[in-house]
Design a protein around this motif. Structure first.
Motif: not given
Length: 1705
Positions: A50-53, A163-170, A176-178
């Protein structure tokens, strides 16, 4: 490419398989277990899913799948730690981020796979193009629409936020995502571009794509463009390039060009698509603000201009103008450079094809002048022509398309050399094009020159357009002779209209019609540069020369055959290099070009290049000669050369290193050229500069360009690697170090080694980061690949240094650095082990493991300890790769090899890998079972006979698994063995290879198959040897039984025999797999040797089979020793001879009936006789032993073999004897002879051992001599070869120096055997035996420490010893005297005279020492005296005193023997007092006795003592009998004294005193008649004892012999007694009273004796041995007329009766 599109196999694995980096080499359908359904997934994993998703925005099912894939492939800890990680917040966050990386990588891999399919699906050369093509046709329908939507959604998607993807999305994670988003976009476009290169784009698609790219700003109007930072520019550019290329490719310019040429433009797909064209027009009119628009506009202008020029001229004009403003040709150059060079990079070459079409058509359609600068056009053309096949394409029609540019470049040549040469360099791609370029330049017809004013020697037309020369002109003012061009008078020159000179110059450009060769012109240019090198013109001139050098470099590299024609050019490069490097501000680029040319030349002519370059001062050099390593390493007297100065003064400050890169490549090329040793020694300063000044510091230099540092590191290591791989032959003479030893020393002991260690320590994570940062999709050249290559070289170099380093007790700094235990897991061993996690290049982990393997063997450290807490995780990673069916096979083999080494050297590590679990068994013993992560399960799977031959278990891997098992058996790892033995079908699977039928050795078999069979044989042998036969596993027993019943012994025997024959036959095909063949032969040998002692278990009892096996071994040995004299064959021969010898010993009974063995063995001996000494000594020795055995076993079958064999053996004896003389002299000179050097012999070239060639050859010749009944053959050999003199000389020297005991014994045995026959004895006597033995023999027993008794003490009866040598010499004298008789009497008397002390001492010693050794010597001495006593008169004449002494001593000896025989108790006491010396070396009483067996041991001891007593008694009896026989010669002949009245009594002395008391054991009591009576009595009582032993009817030989001896003694005793008595009675000096007493005593004593004798004979005792047995002991019967009388009365009894009557008268 759909989200999370994970199939059954992870994409990365699929990517590896497609690249051919896996075990899968044939197309196969792969099935792996589908990921478990939801219900199997543990709850903890679901929660984490769930955390991964949430983080990745996926659905739950996909998240769990990704998690499971990640755990399978990339998780770096053990599974057991997972739970703890998931519960710990910090660790689980780190894991989440790693899974995100894994997910991104997976998405990219899917796209890369599609790209790979598109690259090769139409390439016939690719092995799987058919399968790929199939896949592409399945993908084709939806590919474009899906990927276009994917691209759109990616470019428009909103960036994730916390907000959308959890607090790991620093912020960092968003960035990195981009990057991932951009990478995917670029890859999608690359796929689409390749797709459209193969498939046509419909016009409406073009419009759609144009709109899409316009909105997206060719990658520059990303929704998230606020996130773009500098590092992402490359990716954004890449998106732009592909957008632009897709549109150009979509317009199908190539087809358009074709249509235009053939005037059928209406066939083009855009011809009737007016609406779409207008739509695109409208969109393109808004273009022009981004450089990516250029090519699109250019192509569209071309399209519109070609299809409907009249309708749209205004649009064309506007767009054309915009295109040129955008600098389209510069853009094209940059784009193609950015896409990378075309190695195996399909995208880059496809892009070049596309642009080639575009440019060709543009240049054909528009005037060249309207297209902007000529230089930009040429740059773009050169970049395009780099694609593989385009240069050939160009030369097919050099006047079309780009040919126009070539023409215009020729137009300004040689006023400007650059443009033409740049183009021609690009047009060089292979040999055919090289020839074309060469010819093109060789036949120039125009010469263009620039003039400011019209010169005086020219006349022109009125309008000034045509000029004509009035005088000839030298074009180069400074050149001489060959190096000049002369323009003749009358040349016409055309003044070019409209051609501008360089900017800002006024004047004319004139094109002369003049034919010349540009190659001559180039030579002139270089010559010119040499002249102006120190003036201001140098830079301008360098600009002209650099393109020339670049062209020369490329043409020589491409086609070497042209190089001869270029000699005038290439020979001037050396001078150029010398001058350019010594000016104040050297032109670095030209110098680089010079060195590059030399590299190309050195590849073919290293010696020539080196000798010319040597004098230029460019390379580092040594001012003083190099003498030793220390001086060399200190770099004393070394100069850095012009290059060294250039590096320090120019390159390092600037941060540009082109010369350094060229220098490193040049030195590497020279090293690889295998120069002679003096030349390669000249390279030492260069290599030293690299090792001292570059390798340790290069990473700290300043660099302007990314990637250069890695490249330099890689080149340095390539150089070192090349040096370490040089073959050893040209190694150094004298003390000066060679290149290789310098490298090894430097890396092992200086900071160069530390630098290599640092490179290896880069670690797997750094490499992965560098790879991930590369923009291109898995290309083959980038900083990542260079880094991997560098690390691989570092591994290889370190491995070689450790392998080649001279052995020493202390560890070198390099080894210390490699094995020091650092803190937690930062030591190098752990770093090396972790390369197992690297997935990109399989060679990297493989080399890392190889280095680990090397370290595990040589370094004293525990790898397990170095791995620390990561050990279990690393083990899991190793085993995962070992289990994977798709893993590259070589990695698996290397892992198994590493484990094989670890079995012996790394106990902790191997326990970790075996992972055995223990539980207490029923009987209290420990039981072992396999753990979950055990390497044994993998090995067992590889052994499974069903797996063999499948792609994941090739023979090499099977061999590695067997090698590992063999190591376990050899190391006796009982825990592992117990588990293996109990596995079902283990033995069956293990022995499978032995039941397969190999093709005959003359055909090719994979060498590893031979090794596999060898390992199986060795394992079986070890098992049989160590395990008691009762406990052997039934399965193994069954396997052995079927091995026998299926006739596998015969099969392997035949196979090994043929294998030996093939291996030793021709050099050419034999040499392929020598070590493997040797291994199999050795294993088979072990098995056969074992079968001699374990024939029951091994079911090898059939005699016919044994005989066949033996004959096969014989054949093989023959092949090995007769075919060739190579080292390998001799080694093999030696192995086989050992086996032959053992079988010959063990299977004696079987081989009696075998075909004759002597002929083949003799042949082999002859063959080996003349081979190299060191190699064949052992072989010769074994062959001689085999011959001796065969001779004893089979005898001489035919006498015909004897002469040749004898000659051969004697030749050997002679050579060896001479060698022995040399070596003994050498030893004596060195003065290291020990006093009593029984076994301590010279440690030099010729050793004297029991089994040395010399000794065995002597033994064999002795055996042959025995076989030669009449001695004829021997005499012939003795006549041919001086064998006796050489043996006797060696014997003399050995005796004098008291050395070479074994040789001495063997030689004496040979002489003894020879002396049996009259001719032999004569030959020995004639060869001067007495000179060799008589005096030298003194030194044998006259050692300083020898006391009287010590001489007679000896270790054991049969061991060789110096006293034994003395005894042998006595026997030899006896034998010679017996055979040669009067011809040898003088020598015999000499001998007796020389050794009289020892002889008398020995006769006396029997009283005090009853050791068998002493008795033995006494026996030999008396035997010799017995022979000598036949010649009493001569003896009396020469040595009267000695004769008297001997007689006296013999009488005393007779008394001693009688006494000892009479008193058994006394004898027993003596023997015990002598500390059990008489005991045979059987069960010694000193043994520790267990209480239980005490009585038995006592019994044994008593038995041993009684046996010893019997042996001593027998010895004494022999001495006694011989003594009496000798005395008989010293007393008058009985008949004569009884019958002959006138006999001279003075001739014979009285030997016995007139006394009849029984003698006491005391030296003072003189021997008397009582002594003789006692002797007779003792003999009689002993006979009586023998009779009492109620023996069976068949009387044993020993008893029979004993009886005969007793009878013989008795007869002789009577004889001596009678003779002496009569002598007394006749002697006038004896008083009558005494005579009377004598008569009385004798008559009474003898009467009593006679009655006893009668009783005895009536019982049926043996007849006198005189008639039968005596001749063997004594030449003459004792009584002249003794014949058996009819009444069965013994003759000697009659004699005694007669004497008694005589006395009583």
């Amino acid at each position: 490419g759909e989200d999370g599109g994970l199939g059954d196999v992870s994409s990365r694995e699929l990517w590896t398989i497609l690249l051919g980096r896996s075990a899968l080499r044939e197309p196969v359908s792969i099935q792996t277990n589908k990921l478990k359904a939801d219900k199997d997934t543990p709850q903890a994993l679901k929660d984490f899913g769930l955390r991964i998703s949430k983080l990745l925005g996926l659905d739950e099912q996909q998240s769990v799948q990704i998690l499971q894939c990640y755990l399978q492939e990339d998780y770096r800890a053990t599974r057991n730690t997972l739970k703890a990680v998931l519960q710990d917040e910090r660790q689980s966050q780190a894991l989440l981020l790693k899974i995100a990386d894994y997910y991104y990588e997976e998405r990219l891999c899917v796209l890369r796979c599609v790209l790979h399919l598109l690259t090769y699906f139409q390439d016939e050369r690719h092995p799987y193009s058919a399968e790929y093509s199939n896949c592409v046709s399945k993908l084709e329908k939806d590919l474009v629409s899906t990927y276009r939507q994917q691209f759109e959604s990616l470019s428009k998607s909103e960036a994730p936020t916390w907000e959308t993807h959890g607090n790991l999305m620093t912020e960092r994670q968003v960035s990195h995502w981009f990057v991932q988003c951009l990478k995917e976009q670029a890859l999608l476009l690359e796929i689409l571009f390749l797709y459209y290169a193969y498939f046509e784009m419909p016009p409406n698609e073009l419009s759609t794509f144009t709109r899409l790219f316009k909105e997206q700003g060719f990658g520059q109007r990303q929704t998230n463009r606020h996130l773009v930072d500098k590092s992402m520019d490359v990716l954004v550019e890449r998106i732009g390039y592909f957008s632009s290329l897709i549109l150009v490719e979509g317009m199908d310019i190539d087809f358009l060009h074709k249509c235009a040429l053939e005037d059928r433009t209406e066939q083009h797909q855009f011809y009737d698509q007016q609406d779409i064209c207008k739509e695109v027009d409208q969109m393109l009119l808004t273009f022009g603000d981004i450089s990516h628009h250029g090519p699109v506009l250019l192509a569209w202008v071309l399209l519109r201009h070609t299809l409907r020029p009249e309708e749209v001229s205004s649009v064309i004009r506007r767009l054309g103008h915009t295109t040129l403003q955008l600098g389209v040709f510069q853009y094209l150059t940059n784009m193609l450079q950015a896409l990378g060079s075309t190695g195996n990079n399909c995208t880059a070459s496809t892009a070049r094809m596309c642009i080639y079409g575009l440019m060709s058509f543009v240049i054909t359609s528009f005037e060249e002048d309207t297209l902007g600068s000529q230089q930009h056009l040429i740059n773009a053309a050169c970049e395009v022509l780099a694609a593989p096949s385009l240069a050939e394409l160009f030369w097919e029609s050099p006047n079309m398309g780009l040919g126009v540019i070539l023409d215009s470049a020729v137009g300004v040549f040689p006023y400007k050399t650059g443009p033409l040469l740049q183009l021609l360099t690009a047009l060089l791609s292979d040999k055919s094009t090289a020839k074309k370029v060469y010819t093109f330049l060789d036949k120039m017809s125009f010469y263009t020159e620039a003039y400011k004013h019209k010169p005086n020697d020219v006349i022109s037309r009125e309008d000034g357009t045509l000029w004509r020369r009035q005088t000839p002109k030298l074009l180069y003012p400074l050149g001489v002779g060959q190096t000049n061009l002369r323009m003749p008078q009358g040349c016409f020159g055309l003044v070019c209209e409209g051609k501008q000179l360089s900017v800002g110059e006024q004047g004319f450009l004139v094109r002369w019609e003049y034919s010349y060769s540009s190659w001559t012109l180039f030579t002139c240019e270089i010559e010119m540069l040499l002249h102006v090198v120190s003036t201001a013109d140098v830079l301008a001139h360098c600009e002209r020369v650099k393109p020339i050098l670049d062209l020369v470099h490329k043409i020589i590299s491409t086609d070497w055959t042209v190089s001869d024609c270029l000699l005038p050019l290439t020979s001037r490069i050396y001078m150029l290099l010398q001058r350019l490097t010594s000016v104040i501000n050297p032109p670095v680029d030209v110098i680089t070009s010079c060195v590059n040319c030399l590299i190309a030349l050195a590849a073919r002519q290293p010696g020539k290049v080196w000798s010319s370059l040597h004098h230029t001062g460019f390379l580092p050099f040594a001012a003083t000669p190099l003498t030793n390593m220390a001086q060399t390493i200190s770099a004393e007297g070394m100069k850095a050369g012009n290059y060294g100065n250039l590096l320090v003064l120019i390159e390092q400050p600037r941060g540009e290193y082109s010369v350094t890169i060229a220098f490193l490549r040049l030195v590497t090329t020279l090293v690889k050229g295998q120069l002679g040793s003096t030349q390669s020694r000249g390279l030492i300063p260069c290599v030293l500069l690299v090792l001292k000044e570059m390798l340790p510091t290069y990473h700290k230099w300043r660099y302007n360009t990314y990637g250069v540092r890695e490249r330099i590191g890689c080149l340095i290591l390539e150089l070192v690697h090349a040096i370490l791989n040089l073959s050893q032959d040209g190694e150094s003479e004298g003390s000066a170090p060679s290149l290789q030893s310098l490298c090894i020393y430097s890396l092992a002991n200086t900071e160069a080694g530390q630098a290599v260690v640092n490179i290896m320590g880069v670690g797997v994570d750094t490499i992965n980061m560098v790879l991930a940062a590369q923009p291109s999709s898995g290309g083959s050249e980038g900083p990542g690949q260079v880094l991997i290559q560098t690390v691989k070289l570092a591994f290889s170099v370190t491995n070689n240094v450790i392998r080649l380093k001279p052995q020493s007790d202390t560890a070198s700094p390099l080894e210390q650095a490699l094995t020091q235990h650092g803190g937690h897991s930062n030591n190098l061993i752990a770093v090396l082990a972790k390369y197992i996690y690297h997935k990109h290049d399989p060679a990297l982990p493989r080399l890392a493991i190889q280095l680990l393997k090397r370290l595990a063997t040589v370094a004293p450290m525990s790898v397990y300890a170095c791995l620390g807490s990561d050990a279990a995780a690393i083990r899991d990673a190793f085993l995962t790769r070992l289990q994977s069916r798709t893993e590259d096979m070589r990695i698996k083999v290397t892992i198994l090899e590493f484990l094989t080494v670890a079995v012996e050297t790394q106990p902790g590590l191997i326990e970790l890998f075996l992972n055995l679990e223990t539980k207490d068994g029923s009987d209290g013993a420990k039981e072992f079972s396999l753990g979950e992560w055990s390497c044994l399960s993998v090995v067992l799977e590889l052994l499974d006979s069903k797996q063999q031959g499948k792609y994941w278990c090739p023979p090499l891997l099977h061999r590695a698994a067997l090698a590992f098992l063999h190591a376990l058996w050899q190391d006796r790892r009982d825990s592992a063995l117990s588990v293996l033995r109990t596995k079902e079908k283990f033995w069956e699977n293990l022995t499978t290879p032995l039941f397969g039928n190999l093709p005959p050795p003359s055909e090719t078999t994979e060498p590893c198959v031979l090794e596999s069979c060898a390992f199986v044989m060795k394992i079986i042998a070890l098992e049989i040897y160590y395990v008691v036969s009762g406990v052997l596993d039934p399965c193994l027993k069954a396997a052995l039984e079927s091995f026998s019943s299926k006739r596998r012994y015969e099969f392997w025997s035949d196979y090994v025999r043929d294998l030996v024959c093939v291996a030793c036959d021709g050099e050419e095909e034999g040499l392929r797999s020598l070590s493997e063949s040797q291994m199999l032969i050795s294993a088979w040998r072990t098995l056969l040797i074992l079968s001699t002692s374990h024939s029951e278990v091994m079911h090898l009892k059939d005699d016919s089979v044994r005989q066949k096996l033996f004959m096969d071994v014989l054949e093989g040995t023959k092949a090995a020793l007769l075919m060739s004299q190579s080292v390998f064959c001799l080694r093999l021969g030696s192995m086989m001879v050992t086996l032959l010898l053992i079988l010959l010993k063990q299977w004696k009974s079987v081989l009696v009936s075998a075909p004759a063995l002597l002929p083949p063995l003799s042949l082999m001996l002859e063959s080996v006789l003349h081979a190299e000494q060191q190699l064949t000594d052992r072989t010769k020795a074994k062959l001689l032993s085999a011959l001796i055995l065969a001779l004893q076993n089979q005898g001489l079958n035919e006498i015909t073999q004897l002469p040749q064999l004898l000659l051969c053996v004697c030749e050997m004896v002679q050579d060896e004897a001479l060698a022995l003389i040399d070596s003994t002299r050498h030893t004596i000179q060195r003065g290291d002879v020990q006093e009593d050097s029984m076994e301590t012999d010279s440690p030099h070239f010729q050793k004297d051992q029991q089994d040395s060639v010399c000794v065995l050859a002597l033994h064999l010749s002795k055996e042959l001599c025995r076989a030669d009944e009449d001695g004829e053959q021997w005499l012939q050999v003795v006549r041919k070869l001086p064998v006796l003199p050489s043996v006797l000389s060696a014997l003399e020297l050995s005796l004098r120096s008291k050395q070479n005991l074994y040789f001495t014994e063997a030689a004496l045995h040979l002489l003894l055997t020879l002396a049996r026959t009259p001719q032999g004895a004569a030959a020995v006597a004639g060869a001067g035996v007495i000179q060799s033995i008589c005096l030298p023999l003194l030194s044998v027993y006259e050692g300083p420490s020898n006391g009287a008794t010590q001489a007679f003490v000896r270790k054991s009866q049969d061991a060789p010893s110096w006293p034994g040598v003395y005894r042998l010499s006595l026997s030899l004298m006896e034998s010679l005297l017996k055979t040669v008789r009067y011809n040898f009497i003088n020598e015999a008397l000499d001998f007796v005279g020389v050794h009289q002390e020892r002889i008398l001492q020995c006769l006396n010693a029997v009283r005090t020492v009853q050791s068998l050794a002493c008795l033995d010597e006494a026996d030999h001495t008396v035997g010799f005296l017995l022979q000598l006593s036949n010649f009493c008169k001569e003896w009396q004449f020469h040595l009267p005193q000695l004769l008297r002494d001997v007689q006296v001593n013999l009488c005393y000896l007779c008394q001693t023997c009688t006494y000892l025989l009479h008193s058994k108790k006394m004898l027993h006491h003596y023997l015990q007092a002598k500390n059990g010396e008489g005991l045979p070396p059987g069960p010694h009483p000193q043994r520790v006795i267990q209480p239980a067996s005490k009585e038995r041991v006592e019994g044994e001891r008593e038995e041993a003592e009684s046996k010893a007593l019997q042996a001593v008694q027998c010895s004494l009896l022999k001495i006694l009998s011989k003594t009496l026989a000798t005395l008989q010669h010293f007393t008058p002949d009985c008949c004569q004294i009884l019958l002959d009245q006138s006999m001279d009594l003075a001739e014979y002395r009285t030997l016995f005193v007139l006394s009849f008391t029984t003698p006491a054991f005391d030296s003072d009591v003189a021997p008397s008649f009582g002594t003789l009576m006692a002797t007779i009595n003792v003999a009689l009582s002993m006979l009586g004892e023998i009779e009492k032993r109620k023996e069976p009817v068949a009387v044993s030989e020993d008893t029979q012999a004993l009886k005969s001896l007793l009878m013989f003694s008795m007869e002789n005793c009577f004889y001596v007694l009678i003779s002496q008595a009569v002598r007394c009675l006749k002697d006038p000096s004896v008083l009558p009273r005494d005579k009377q007493r004598l008569k009385q005593e004798l008559s009474s004593e003898l009467s009593t004796l006679l009655s006893t004798l009668f009783r005895f004979f009536r019982r049926g005792s043996p007849s006198s041995p005189a008639s039968g047995l005596l001749p063997s002991l004594q030449p003459k019967p004792p009584t002249p007329g003794s014949k058996a009388t009819p009444e069965g009365q013994e003759p000697f009894i009659q004699l005694v009766q007669a004497f008694v009557r005589h006395v009583q008268r």
